[in-house]
Design a protein around this motif. Sequence first.
Motif, PDB file in Angstrom:
ATOM      1  N   LEU A  12      -9.606   1.046   2.789  1.00  0.00           N
ATOM      2  CA  LEU A  12     -10.308  -0.237   2.840  1.00  0.00           C
ATOM      3  C   LEU A  12     -10.095  -0.838   4.222  1.00  0.00           C
ATOM      4  CD1 LEU A  12      -9.250  -1.763  -0.589  1.00  0.00           C
ATOM      5  CD2 LEU A  12     -11.507  -0.908   0.030  1.00  0.00           C
ATOM      6  N   PRO A  13     -11.044  -1.546   4.704  1.00  0.00           N
ATOM      7  CA  PRO A  13     -10.910  -2.102   6.058  1.00  0.00           C
ATOM      8  C   PRO A  13      -9.978  -3.315   6.105  1.00  0.00           C
ATOM      9  CG  PRO A  13     -13.005  -2.744   5.109  1.00  0.00           C
ATOM     10  CD  PRO A  13     -12.354  -1.808   4.124  1.00  0.00           C
ATOM     11  N   LEU A  14      -8.789  -3.158   5.518  1.00  0.00           N
ATOM     12  CA  LEU A  14      -7.855  -4.280   5.469  1.00  0.00           C
ATOM     13  C   LEU A  14      -7.446  -4.755   6.858  1.00  0.00           C
ATOM     14  CD1 LEU A  14      -5.533  -3.174   2.541  1.00  0.00           C
ATOM     15  CD2 LEU A  14      -7.266  -4.962   2.518  1.00  0.00           C
ATOM     16  N   VAL A  15      -7.136  -3.811   7.731  1.00  0.00           N
ATOM     17  CA  VAL A  15      -6.710  -4.200   9.081  1.00  0.00           C
ATOM     18  C   VAL A  15      -7.860  -4.905   9.807  1.00  0.00           C
ATOM     19  CG1 VAL A  15      -5.965  -3.322  11.325  1.00  0.00           C
ATOM     20  CG2 VAL A  15      -4.978  -2.387   9.229  1.00  0.00           C
ATOM     21  N   SER A  16      -9.058  -4.347   9.676  1.00  0.00           N
ATOM     22  CA  SER A  16     -10.216  -4.963  10.325  1.00  0.00           C
ATOM     23  C   SER A  16     -10.468  -6.363   9.776  1.00  0.00           C
ATOM     24  CB  SER A  16     -11.465  -4.107  10.115  1.00  0.00           C
ATOM     25  OG  SER A  16     -11.257  -2.824  10.628  1.00  0.00           O
ATOM     26  N   LEU A  17     -10.427  -6.485   8.457  1.00  0.00           N
ATOM     27  CA  LEU A  17     -10.678  -7.789   7.848  1.00  0.00           C
ATOM     28  C   LEU A  17      -9.578  -8.791   8.170  1.00  0.00           C
ATOM     29  CD1 LEU A  17     -12.139  -6.708   4.399  1.00  0.00           C
ATOM     30  CD2 LEU A  17     -13.366  -7.573   6.395  1.00  0.00           C
ATOM     31  N   ILE A  57       0.838  -1.207   0.000  1.00  0.00           N
ATOM     32  CA  ILE A  57       0.000   0.000   0.000  1.00  0.00           C
ATOM     33  C   ILE A  57       0.872   1.256   0.000  1.00  0.00           C
ATOM     34  CG2 ILE A  57      -1.665   1.331   1.373  1.00  0.00           C
ATOM     35  CD1 ILE A  57      -2.796  -1.433   2.285  1.00  0.00           C
ATOM     36  N   THR A  58       1.957   1.240   0.755  1.00  0.00           N
ATOM     37  CA  THR A  58       2.861   2.387   0.790  1.00  0.00           C
ATOM     38  C   THR A  58       3.487   2.637  -0.582  1.00  0.00           C
ATOM     39  OG1 THR A  58       3.355   1.901   3.101  1.00  0.00           O
ATOM     40  CG2 THR A  58       4.871   3.359   1.972  1.00  0.00           C
ATOM     41  N   GLU A  59       3.869   1.583  -1.268  1.00  0.00           N
ATOM     42  CA  GLU A  59       4.450   1.741  -2.609  1.00  0.00           C
ATOM     43  C   GLU A  59       3.412   2.283  -3.597  1.00  0.00           C
ATOM     44  OE1 GLU A  59       7.664   1.586  -3.671  1.00  0.00           O
ATOM     45  OE2 GLU A  59       7.978   1.475  -1.514  1.00  0.00           O
ATOM     46  N   ILE A  60       2.196   1.806  -3.499  1.00  0.00           N
ATOM     47  CA  ILE A  60       1.133   2.333  -4.367  1.00  0.00           C
ATOM     48  C   ILE A  60       0.915   3.812  -4.060  1.00  0.00           C
ATOM     49  CG2 ILE A  60      -1.347   2.231  -4.859  1.00  0.00           C
ATOM     50  CD1 ILE A  60      -1.114  -0.845  -4.409  1.00  0.00           C
ATOM     51  N   ALA A  61       0.915   4.180  -2.777  1.00  0.00           N
ATOM     52  CA  ALA A  61       0.701   5.576  -2.369  1.00  0.00           C
ATOM     53  C   ALA A  61       1.829   6.481  -2.837  1.00  0.00           C
ATOM     54  CB  ALA A  61       0.556   5.656  -0.851  1.00  0.00           C
ATOM     55  N   ARG A  62       3.035   5.966  -2.964  1.00  0.00           N
ATOM     56  CA  ARG A  62       4.144   6.788  -3.481  1.00  0.00           C
ATOM     57  C   ARG A  62       3.900   7.174  -4.925  1.00  0.00           C
ATOM     58  NH1 ARG A  62      10.020   4.682  -2.367  1.00  0.00           N
ATOM     59  NH2 ARG A  62       9.894   5.137  -4.565  1.00  0.00           N
ATOM     60  N   LYS A  63       3.331   6.256  -5.695  1.00  0.00           N
ATOM     61  CA  LYS A  63       3.083   6.521  -7.115  1.00  0.00           C
ATOM     62  C   LYS A  63       1.786   7.280  -7.333  1.00  0.00           C
ATOM     63  CE  LYS A  63       5.892   2.750  -8.523  1.00  0.00           C
ATOM     64  NZ  LYS A  63       6.104   1.411  -8.601  1.00  0.00           N
ATOM     65  N   SER A  64       0.779   6.991  -6.520  1.00  0.00           N
ATOM     66  CA  SER A  64      -0.522   7.641  -6.653  1.00  0.00           C
ATOM     67  C   SER A  64      -1.120   7.835  -5.257  1.00  0.00           C
ATOM     68  CB  SER A  64      -1.457   6.790  -7.519  1.00  0.00           C
ATOM     69  OG  SER A  64      -2.752   7.333  -7.502  1.00  0.00           O
ATOM     70  N   PRO A  65      -0.944   9.034  -4.682  1.00  0.00           N
ATOM     71  CA  PRO A  65      -1.426   9.261  -3.315  1.00  0.00           C
ATOM     72  C   PRO A  65      -2.919   8.986  -3.134  1.00  0.00           C
ATOM     73  CG  PRO A  65      -0.021  11.079  -4.006  1.00  0.00           C
ATOM     74  CD  PRO A  65      -0.246  10.211  -5.205  1.00  0.00           C
ATOM     75  N   GLU A  66      -3.734   9.403  -4.111  1.00  0.00           N
ATOM     76  CA  GLU A  66      -5.171   9.171  -3.976  1.00  0.00           C
ATOM     77  C   GLU A  66      -5.498   7.685  -3.990  1.00  0.00           C
ATOM     78  OE1 GLU A  66      -4.016  11.379  -6.342  1.00  0.00           O
ATOM     79  OE2 GLU A  66      -4.506  13.236  -5.285  1.00  0.00           O
ATOM     80  N   MET A  67      -4.901   6.960  -4.916  1.00  0.00           N
ATOM     81  CA  MET A  67      -5.148   5.519  -5.000  1.00  0.00           C
ATOM     82  C   MET A  67      -4.656   4.821  -3.737  1.00  0.00           C
ATOM     83  SD  MET A  67      -6.415   2.984  -6.611  1.00  0.00           S
ATOM     84  CE  MET A  67      -6.707   3.545  -8.259  1.00  0.00           C
ATOM     85  N   SER A 104     -18.382 -11.181  16.123  1.00  0.00           N
ATOM     86  CA  SER A 104     -19.445 -10.190  15.966  1.00  0.00           C
ATOM     87  C   SER A 104     -19.190  -8.973  16.847  1.00  0.00           C
ATOM     88  CB  SER A 104     -20.790 -10.829  16.318  1.00  0.00           C
ATOM     89  OG  SER A 104     -21.808  -9.871  16.292  1.00  0.00           O
ATOM     90  N   GLN A 105     -18.767  -9.196  18.079  1.00  0.00           N
ATOM     91  CA  GLN A 105     -18.453  -8.084  18.980  1.00  0.00           C
ATOM     92  C   GLN A 105     -17.278  -7.274  18.448  1.00  0.00           C
ATOM     93  OE1 GLN A 105     -17.919 -10.181  22.668  1.00  0.00           O
ATOM     94  NE2 GLN A 105     -20.004  -9.743  23.348  1.00  0.00           N
ATOM     95  N   PHE A 106     -16.285  -7.952  17.891  1.00  0.00           N
ATOM     96  CA  PHE A 106     -15.143  -7.262  17.300  1.00  0.00           C
ATOM     97  C   PHE A 106     -15.597  -6.376  16.140  1.00  0.00           C
ATOM     98  CE2 PHE A 106     -11.997  -7.125  13.883  1.00  0.00           C
ATOM     99  CZ  PHE A 106     -10.954  -6.474  14.527  1.00  0.00           C
ATOM    100  N   ALA A 107     -16.407  -6.941  15.247  1.00  0.00           N
ATOM    101  CA  ALA A 107     -16.898  -6.171  14.101  1.00  0.00           C
ATOM    102  C   ALA A 107     -17.741  -4.977  14.551  1.00  0.00           C
ATOM    103  CB  ALA A 107     -17.706  -7.071  13.169  1.00  0.00           C
ATOM    104  N   LYS A 108     -18.524  -5.164  15.592  1.00  0.00           N
ATOM    105  CA  LYS A 108     -19.318  -4.055  16.137  1.00  0.00           C
ATOM    106  C   LYS A 108     -18.397  -2.969  16.686  1.00  0.00           C
ATOM    107  CE  LYS A 108     -22.724  -2.914  19.668  1.00  0.00           C
ATOM    108  NZ  LYS A 108     -23.418  -3.400  20.854  1.00  0.00           N
ATOM    109  N   GLY A 109     -17.344  -3.360  17.355  1.00  0.00           N
ATOM    110  CA  GLY A 109     -16.368  -2.396  17.866  1.00  0.00           C
ATOM    111  C   GLY A 109     -15.708  -1.608  16.750  1.00  0.00           C
ATOM    112  N   VAL A 110     -15.400  -2.285  15.653  1.00  0.00           N
ATOM    113  CA  VAL A 110     -14.824  -1.595  14.494  1.00  0.00           C
ATOM    114  C   VAL A 110     -15.815  -0.571  13.956  1.00  0.00           C
ATOM    115  CG1 VAL A 110     -14.054  -1.890  12.106  1.00  0.00           C
ATOM    116  CG2 VAL A 110     -13.281  -3.487  13.866  1.00  0.00           C
ATOM    117  N   LEU A 111     -17.057  -0.973  13.843  1.00  0.00           N
ATOM    118  CA  LEU A 111     -18.094  -0.074  13.347  1.00  0.00           C
ATOM    119  C   LEU A 111     -18.273   1.127  14.269  1.00  0.00           C
ATOM    120  CD1 LEU A 111     -20.210   0.380  11.161  1.00  0.00           C
ATOM    121  CD2 LEU A 111     -21.806  -0.953  12.533  1.00  0.00           C
ATOM    122  N   LEU A 112     -18.254   0.892  15.578  1.00  0.00           N
ATOM    123  CA  LEU A 112     -18.391   1.991  16.532  1.00  0.00           C
ATOM    124  C   LEU A 112     -17.182   2.926  16.502  1.00  0.00           C
ATOM    125  CD1 LEU A 112     -19.952   0.096  19.561  1.00  0.00           C
ATOM    126  CD2 LEU A 112     -21.092   1.680  17.997  1.00  0.00           C
TER     127      LEU A 112
END
Length: 142
Positions: A34-39, A17-27, A56-64
């Motif tokens: 994206l919820p990569l860390v959460s997933l 992701i860092t390498e992609i951000a170096r070439k295209s900050p928006e991308m 389920s409790q973990f996902a709810k915590g992420v949402l909160l």
Amino acid sequence: MFLIVKIGVSAILIAIITEIARKSPEMGGMIAALPLVSLLSLFWLSVQGESLQHLSQFAKGVLLGFPATAVLLLIVVLSLKASFPVIISVVFGICGWGGCLMLQKLSSVRYSGERRNILSNGIRSCLCCRTSSLRRLDGGMA
């Protein structure tokens, strides 16, 4: 050993992701949003045998936590646009994030208490209405 695999996979994703951000900050920003860390966390918890209730409790915590994360990112963007150094912008964002979480916690505690009061007052009101209705039906005998 499993911990090393988790760290390795997570580090590789962050590096990509860092390498992609170096070439295209928006991308890079969109991919990082994206919820990569959460997933990944949900996946690792599942692999480690956590119950569906726990997941389920973990996902709810992420949402909160999402509104506070949005506040953090908004503060960082505005601070960087105002030419604050990155570290100061991040510190401001973290302070806003913590403040937002505290407000969420206070409002949920306050709301749950009010909800109980409203519910109990509503039940009392209904009982009072019912009693007064019964009195009227019985000609004031109830």
